[in-house]
Write an enzyme that holds these catalytic residues in place. Sequence first.
Site, PDB file in Angstrom:
ATOM      1  N   ASP A   1      34.277   2.725 -12.224  1.00 55.62           N
ATOM      2  CA  ASP A   1      34.841   1.439 -11.806  1.00 55.62           C
ATOM      3  C   ASP A   1      36.142   1.690 -11.027  1.00 55.62           C
ATOM      4  O   ASP A   1      36.350   1.183  -9.913  1.00 55.62           O
ATOM      5  CB  ASP A   1      35.121   0.615 -13.081  1.00 55.62           C
ATOM      6  CG  ASP A   1      35.438  -0.832 -12.797  1.00 55.62           C
ATOM      7  OD1 ASP A   1      35.452  -1.218 -11.611  1.00 55.62           O
ATOM      8  OD2 ASP A   1      35.682  -1.590 -13.754  1.00 55.62           O
TER       9      ASP A   1
ATOM     10  N   LYS B   1      36.526  13.150 -18.509  1.00 59.74           N
ATOM     11  CA  LYS B   1      37.740  13.683 -19.130  1.00 59.74           C
ATOM     12  C   LYS B   1      37.303  14.571 -20.296  1.00 59.74           C
ATOM     13  O   LYS B   1      37.565  14.275 -21.464  1.00 59.74           O
ATOM     14  CB  LYS B   1      38.632  12.526 -19.601  1.00 59.74           C
ATOM     15  CG  LYS B   1      39.279  11.754 -18.475  1.00 59.74           C
ATOM     16  CD  LYS B   1      40.479  12.465 -17.860  1.00 59.74           C
ATOM     17  CE  LYS B   1      41.670  12.437 -18.786  1.00 59.74           C
ATOM     18  NZ  LYS B   1      42.799  13.224 -18.236  1.00 59.74           N
TER      19      LYS B   1
ATOM     20  N   TYR C   1      32.654  -0.328 -21.874  1.00 55.47           N
ATOM     21  CA  TYR C   1      32.534  -1.779 -21.698  1.00 55.47           C
ATOM     22  C   TYR C   1      31.511  -2.384 -22.660  1.00 55.47           C
ATOM     23  O   TYR C   1      31.465  -3.584 -22.850  1.00 55.47           O
ATOM     24  CB  TYR C   1      32.144  -2.135 -20.251  1.00 55.47           C
ATOM     25  CG  TYR C   1      33.190  -1.758 -19.218  1.00 55.47           C
ATOM     26  CD1 TYR C   1      34.488  -1.451 -19.586  1.00 55.47           C
ATOM     27  CD2 TYR C   1      32.880  -1.721 -17.867  1.00 55.47           C
ATOM     28  CE1 TYR C   1      35.446  -1.110 -18.652  1.00 55.47           C
ATOM     29  CE2 TYR C   1      33.835  -1.374 -16.915  1.00 55.47           C
ATOM     30  CZ  TYR C   1      35.121  -1.068 -17.321  1.00 55.47           C
ATOM     31  OH  TYR C   1      36.055  -0.720 -16.384  1.00 55.47           O
TER      32      TYR C   1
ATOM     33  N   ASP D   1      41.055  12.145 -13.551  1.00 53.37           N
ATOM     34  CA  ASP D   1      42.393  11.910 -12.985  1.00 53.37           C
ATOM     35  C   ASP D   1      42.620  12.788 -11.749  1.00 53.37           C
ATOM     36  O   ASP D   1      43.199  12.345 -10.753  1.00 53.37           O
ATOM     37  CB  ASP D   1      43.499  12.086 -14.031  1.00 53.37           C
ATOM     38  CG  ASP D   1      43.332  13.338 -14.885  1.00 53.37           C
ATOM     39  OD1 ASP D   1      42.303  14.030 -14.745  1.00 53.37           O
ATOM     40  OD2 ASP D   1      44.235  13.630 -15.692  1.00 53.37           O
TER      41      ASP D   1
ATOM     42  N   ASP E   1      36.723   1.654  -6.773  1.00 53.15           N
ATOM     43  CA  ASP E   1      37.675   0.719  -6.164  1.00 53.15           C
ATOM     44  C   ASP E   1      38.679   1.486  -5.297  1.00 53.15           C
ATOM     45  O   ASP E   1      39.037   1.041  -4.203  1.00 53.15           O
ATOM     46  CB  ASP E   1      38.446  -0.053  -7.240  1.00 53.15           C
ATOM     47  CG  ASP E   1      37.774  -1.369  -7.576  1.00 53.15           C
ATOM     48  OD1 ASP E   1      36.587  -1.527  -7.238  1.00 53.15           O
ATOM     49  OD2 ASP E   1      38.433  -2.239  -8.174  1.00 53.15           O
TER      50      ASP E   1
END
Length: 359
Positions: free
Chosen positions: A253, A196, A140, A229, A257
């Site tokens: 993030d 990852k 970000y 993942d 959520d």
Amino acid sequence: MTSKTQTLLLLPGDGIGPEVTEEACRVANHVAPDLQIETAFFGGVSYDHFGTPLTDEVMSRAKQADAILMGAVGGPKWDGVPRDKRPEAALLRIRKELDVYANLRPAFCFPALAGASALKTELVEGLDIMIVRELTSGVYFGQPKHIETLPNGERRGVDTQSYTTGEIRRVAARAFELARGRKRDSKFAGVLSCEKSNVMDSGLLWREEVTKLHAEQYSDVKLDHMLADAAAMHLVKAPKDINVLLADNLFGDILSDEASMLTGSIGMLPSASLGEPGVPGLYEPVHGSAPDIAGKGIANPIAAILSLEMVMRWSLGRPDIADSIFAAVGKALEDGARTADLGGSMSTRQMADAILKHL
Ligand code: NAD
């Protein structure tokens, strides 16, 4: 209790922000009458008054407070405002200037709400996960970051994922320290670090640095690694396996959520963003300004009240008060207190009253 007067800067913001923070303020006045609460404009309402979503004056007051409790910002009214003046720009600025790099998002399922989860009751009964998300670096913020036009006329969007060893180590240290205070008997009983590393160099560095820091300073805490993942799948398959989940800004993030949806309603979820010791913590409900219900007095104030609970625990050194707020929320829910998002018909004020009754 400390002798110095502690100051909480309240930034109610827009939409339901003022409605829910007003109730958190009533709870604060009740449980900690000595706490000095100051209020300031923030977000769209600040833009309307001063032409900027966060004035330098409010930013400097934030730096001097012991903690900051925000409501929510934004709404359709400010959709046409230039990006750097939009209400959300205030959030990014305050987080960045305070350098609150560790975002704590608990996903806790109150027993009375276990049936309200999207998952089967037995999967979430007793669920208590703390997600630690890196908040001030990663994709970000990484440079270069732009949209460019290529010689062939196509456009290309570029974001850069980047982490330094220092950025990884400081947020990982927070996660390890939290895990030390949260003894669990689950499969991933300490810190579960997610990245990852199979396809991203920043992910590989993340795994190496977390492993090194663990060996150097936190070998008493169990450490597990998982690809982000796979962690997304595990969160819906067996969420109770997880205690403290550590992730970078982007994966944190998304995973936080996802985890929040296990617990019932977005109106229940608090968060804390912490920096170095001495820097005021920034606390806010996870939800936004909810323009669809703003002004109706029906928003659930629990996320704001639990954000106050986190203020007491993590910034003001008052864990006993934090415990009593948390217990009071649980008892109110056991009594059957429910706002519309939880399937009931209580107003924002009535829900807060139901909690105050137990304090
Ligand atoms: P939202 O969280 O505001 O609302 C999503 C849904 O959840 C809505 O149906 C809303 O009514 C409901 N909801 C949210 N909080 C609730 C509560 N306390 N009680 C009962 N129901 C609740 O998200 P959105 O609709 O995507 O965004 C609305 C605005 O909020 C946008 O302008 C967005 O940019 C902003 N936003 C701000 C923050 C923040 O201030 N940190 C976070 C997210 C979104």
